[in-house]
Write a protein that holds these residues in place. Sequence first.
Motif, short mmCIF file in Angstrom:
data_model
loop_
_atom_site.label_atom_id
_atom_site.label_comp_id
_atom_site.label_asym_id
_atom_site.label_seq_id
_atom_site.Cartn_x
_atom_site.Cartn_y
_atom_site.Cartn_z
N UNK B 130 29.96 11.56 131.62
CA UNK B 130 29.40 11.36 132.96
C UNK B 130 28.72 10.00 133.09
N UNK B 131 28.44 9.37 131.95
CA UNK B 131 27.90 8.01 132.01
C UNK B 131 28.91 7.09 132.71
N UNK B 132 30.19 7.40 132.54
CA UNK B 132 31.24 6.60 133.18
C UNK B 132 31.26 6.85 134.69
N UNK B 133 31.04 8.10 135.07
CA UNK B 133 31.01 8.42 136.49
C UNK B 133 29.82 7.72 137.15
N UNK B 134 28.68 7.75 136.47
CA UNK B 134 27.49 7.10 137.02
C UNK B 134 27.73 5.60 137.17
N UNK B 135 28.38 5.01 136.18
CA UNK B 135 28.67 3.56 136.25
C UNK B 135 29.60 3.26 137.41
N UNK B 136 30.60 4.10 137.61
CA UNK B 136 31.51 3.91 138.75
C UNK B 136 30.72 4.00 140.05
N UNK B 137 29.76 4.91 140.06
CA UNK B 137 28.93 5.08 141.26
C UNK B 137 28.09 3.85 141.55
N UNK B 138 27.59 3.21 140.50
CA UNK B 138 26.81 1.99 140.69
C UNK B 138 27.66 0.93 141.40
N UNK B 139 28.89 0.79 140.95
CA UNK B 139 29.80 -0.18 141.55
C UNK B 139 30.16 0.24 142.98
N UNK B 140 30.51 1.52 143.14
CA UNK B 140 30.93 2.01 144.46
C UNK B 140 29.82 1.89 145.49
N UNK B 304 21.37 21.00 132.43
CA UNK B 304 22.13 19.83 132.88
C UNK B 304 21.79 19.53 134.34
N UNK B 305 21.40 20.58 135.04
CA UNK B 305 21.12 20.42 136.47
C UNK B 305 20.09 19.32 136.73
N UNK B 306 19.19 19.12 135.77
CA UNK B 306 18.17 18.08 135.91
C UNK B 306 18.79 16.68 135.95
N UNK B 307 19.93 16.54 135.29
CA UNK B 307 20.53 15.22 135.16
C UNK B 307 21.72 15.01 136.09
N UNK B 308 22.13 16.09 136.74
CA UNK B 308 23.36 16.03 137.55
C UNK B 308 23.23 15.26 138.87
N UNK B 309 22.06 15.26 139.54
CA UNK B 309 22.03 14.64 140.87
C UNK B 309 22.59 13.23 140.92
N UNK B 310 22.25 12.38 139.97
CA UNK B 310 22.75 11.01 140.04
C UNK B 310 24.26 10.96 139.83
N UNK B 311 24.81 11.93 139.10
CA UNK B 311 26.26 11.99 138.91
C UNK B 311 26.94 12.40 140.21
N UNK B 312 26.33 13.35 140.90
CA UNK B 312 26.86 13.78 142.20
C UNK B 312 26.85 12.62 143.19
N UNK B 313 25.76 11.91 143.22
CA UNK B 313 25.69 10.73 144.11
C UNK B 313 26.79 9.73 143.79
#
Lengths: 332, 332, 332, 332
Positions: B130-140, B304-313
């Motif tokens: 999910x670190x990859x998803x978060x990174x994609x989100x930063x760019x997006x 995991x729910x604690x860490x998921x919000x930024x991944x959802x964003x």
Amino acid sequence: MNQFGLLFRLSVFGESHGTAVGLLIDGCPPGIDIDEADFVEDMERRKGKNQPGTTPRKEEDKPVFLSGIFKGKTTGAPLTIIFENKQTRSEDYEKQKDIARPGHADFVAEKKFKGFQDYRGGGHFSGRLTVCLVAAGVVAKKILKGVVPQAGIQARLVELGAEQNIEHGLQKALNAGDSVGGIVECTAGPLPIGWGEPFFNSVESLISHAVFSIPAIKGIEFGAGFGAAKMFGSRHNDPLMDASGKTSTNNSGGISGGLTNGNPLVFRVAVKPTSSTPQKQHSYNRVSGKMEDFSIKGRHDLSIALRVPVVIEAITACVLLDLAMINKSVSQ
Amino acid sequence: MNQFGLLFRLSVFGESHGTAVGLLIDGCPPGIDIDEADFVEDMERRKGKNQPGTTPRKEEDKPVFLSGIFKGKTTGAPLTIIFENKQTRSEDYEKQKDIARPGHADFVAEKKFKGFQDYRGGGHFSGRLTVCLVAAGVVAKKILKGVVPQAGIQARLVELGAEQNIEHGLQKALNAGDSVGGIVECTAGPLPIGWGEPFFNSVESLISHAVFSIPAIKGIEFGAGFGAAKMFGSRHNDPLMDASGKTSTNNSGGISGGLTNGNPLVFRVAVKPTSSTPQKQHSYNRVSGKMEDFSIKGRHDLSIALRVPVVIEAITACVLLDLAMINKSVSQ
Amino acid sequence: MNQFGLLFRLSVFGESHGTAVGLLIDGCPPGIDIDEADFVEDMERRKGKNQPGTTPRKEEDKPVFLSGIFKGKTTGAPLTIIFENKQTRSEDYEKQKDIARPGHADFVAEKKFKGFQDYRGGGHFSGRLTVCLVAAGVVAKKILKGVVPQAGIQARLVELGAEQNIEHGLQKALNAGDSVGGIVECTAGPLPIGWGEPFFNSVESLISHAVFSIPAIKGIEFGAGFGAAKMFGSRHNDPLMDASGKTSTNNSGGISGGLTNGNPLVFRVAVKPTSSTPQKQHSYNRVSGKMEDFSIKGRHDLSIALRVPVVIEAITACVLLDLAMINKSVSQ
Amino acid sequence: MNQFGLLFRLSVFGESHGTAVGLLIDGCPPGIDIDEADFVEDMERRKGKNQPGTTPRKEEDKPVFLSGIFKGKTTGAPLTIIFENKQTRSEDYEKQKDIARPGHADFVAEKKFKGFQDYRGGGHFSGRLTVCLVAAGVVAKKILKGVVPQAGIQARLVELGAEQNIEHGLQKALNAGDSVGGIVECTAGPLPIGWGEPFFNSVESLISHAVFSIPAIKGIEFGAGFGAAKMFGSRHNDPLMDASGKTSTNNSGGISGGLTNGNPLVFRVAVKPTSSTPQKQHSYNRVSGKMEDFSIKGRHDLSIALRVPVVIEAITACVLLDLAMINKSVSQ
């Protein structure tokens, strides 16, 4: 894009009050028996079988095969099937087109397509298009039968208007003179272990993608679903019982790490109430520029949920067949 | 296939205990400022910021740009970013690989990949990805800012272990010595009207497809969602208030006919409890052929729910950017 | 898969002697005027306009709009057009189906589709399907006109049976009582700079992919093409003349690094002789198990090359429109 | 999009003078032995093996496995391989960036990517990226060996600078102090009958699409190719000789109706002369606004054609593997 699937690729086209609605399947294997009779049962289920609360518009829903069938069997070339629209009463829609019907796509379609959309009966956004999904399901189920002969797919309405007794739920809506929503549960199996992909093509991703293409679906949950959010891990985890992959509980809904795990696939979907309620509504008239009272014209269901199960089965069959074909392609 | 998006196309790769995890973005427009500092805040949010209940494995999560960046800006060529794995303790996994951990992908991965999968820490199935998803989100998010400057995306944990007070929910789990699930709500807007497509590429289809690629998500609902299934149509319908598309209620979650309708996009997802509970578990040992008690080794989150919000964003930003690009392409 | 294009997505379906052939366009923008008259000129060109050497089978080739058109304009929903097959004489094919016709797909179709293919007139492999490509081109050209108003696409036969004088080439074939091949050159422009992508979606990749979907095409070259293989670099390189990108020569055929470079797009394709020659042939009879003499039945062209130019233009228009839409989507 | 393939999906990334170039393969089956030694031979072939006329830039071209390999075998998860750039001399490019080098992508890249492209050594447009194609070919060939054990793929230079004697052709170029083009022929087989699809995914479509992703390719022909355009049908048609599909001639290049026909796949490609000729050139200087003489800096090949055969083999292997996987998926 109006298309779904990687190897069993489904496109749908048509408008509620146009010449016809139809489907194009690319990737259909050759040699599958297909004739008109194959469609009768599922088409009847989609029509609601004259149950109270379903639309009085009764199309014949007879498939016309345009391509991909020869001597009663699929040829392997693209399969095109259309369903002619015969029972249209478009004048109903001409009258009310100044008011975007709440809950419908009228307003957004107008904006997206700059006023060029076919607004009659929702046009391409109409639930009428689900006849194409059901037809695709008829084909997919037949092929799937050859791939996983034991596997069955069953969807059924488990709640209508907050009532688990469907008759009660329907009566409540009839009494209220209002449309109503419901919950459909779908089970499929037994399925081989390992269909699906980690991350972007998880089974949950593919099923939900397909299911949300059905108008009126507003939620989906797999296994324990939203209930899982309230559980402790020690209760939610499904303990493995033997080498076959069977688990003693099925909170995961038959999916682990995005892949089928050998237990029954289970999911539930939330169906919103039919947007075309018999109740008087209040909405914006784009010509007068004012909020106005109005009543929906046309012929409608009290609850789409009554007709949705066969559509859910159909779309699930399409997803599972695509997964079966992908899975077969990569095994060495 | 480990890929998502039509025009802003994201691939992720890597394993929890391999050399690195990473992402490849194809379709990234040129001229976007990207540097290491852009990733800090979201990476910290994903790590849970040392909140109790988050894993003690602390990777640096520093992006290494392999391609597509020149002089601090995107070039328009494929953008590749990796995150090296440094804090691996793979020996934990060697010891317990005979017992497929309940709730994890171990068993299905073994079957699907015929024993060749990297089983250490879940391998490619790990939440580490999910670190990859978060990174994609930063760019997006950066690009999206240029397209719809007013639009924001906020996801937050609204329920943990059946408690709306998150601290209470966490304390309950700490007391029980068990992992726990939760519900995350995401809101995005204001968005233009008409993004998405009827049927297979509805906004619900695309968002759910993307969201279910995040490990541990087991349900999603838009607007009133499962609540809509209990409503009458006259209450569920959102009346249009003016020519801008604003509605007085938002039961549709900002989506009509599969398209954005100008009101805030609202959805909630169900996050299952972390499969790696501290509790003793009972499962099948494929070497001994018996059911056995065992305890999970390794370093894990209570929720995991604690860490998921930024991944959802992040994933929501990727979907919205793709929709923005598609929408732009077809307008005349 | 019988589909081409990312944003302007074209599918074709149907068989030579089935009910109809047709096309489905997904991604067609709304508001484009489309009526029957738009198709007449290109359909006539495809038929060869009664030129000697073209097939006596004369289908009406009148488009029937099944979906995506409302009040004479595209709606933005999937556009489906069919052309009914009326002049079929399938009995010709029943008689000769034991001998796979040399140069045709009969033998491979039988193997691929396990005998279930529609073998009448080549079935789905027939050149009849190019009517669908031409129809797609009619639509694509109309839309392209709105995007790049100055750009034209012209394809013409530049060589027939080794003769640059087409009449001579045709007379040679008539005299020999044999079918004959030819070379078609296509030019398009002026086009904006930068359409296409480096590597897998180069303009050459996309044009060639599309062009080789036309039956009978066996070669393609861009700019100096095979001639470039014989040149020195100092002669082949096109020197830039000014800031507009204009070059003094155009050996690159208007494409640099896979992208349009602002100079005219130029390519040539090799069209093989019609497989159905009037000459007596010798081939394997799968029933008798022997080599046998036979003559082709049915109605055929002496040279498909005469009819191919409009098909090349059509497919080029589809590719360019797709590129235009992609290019628009990524610009900031 | 920088991606190719449906089931064996290849992406490439990186720039000539960046950190690294690399590839991502999605859909790689598990259990394939892959180690560094597998790449040596093909990497050496790509480097030209110190033949006169090849670039003095000698990268080590040692694969670094970032993901998808565990204990020396593929895992089934996405496979990422990078090749670090170590021998860059970027200062050569800083000096000459005001003049777009004729034949190169400099000018179009500048326009497409609005000046944000990495211009050093052609950036992402560089032939350096073909190291990624060759690496993909190494993997594809290994897998293909398991699918069609008898099938071989051989590409060789058959003409250099109009000379069939390659040494003569090279000497001519050395004498002239100029770069030169050539023709490469590729043969593959024996292959099963029926790979490929009619129309848009014909074997010719897929091979040409892939081949034109290699920089410097400007033409392709299958079987008799452009020669077919000069033939009569009775000579061009390949008569079937027996039930196996063997034909007495192979003018079709092993492809009928877009499908493999059981005879050897044969195609030829035209390679243009290296754009970086040692000769003095004349082109537009965007800073001075004038035409100017200049000489190319940097280290370059006299003929890319010398190094292209292994790249053609690689890309052909990728296409054939994808076709093999698709074919397997649809057979019942």
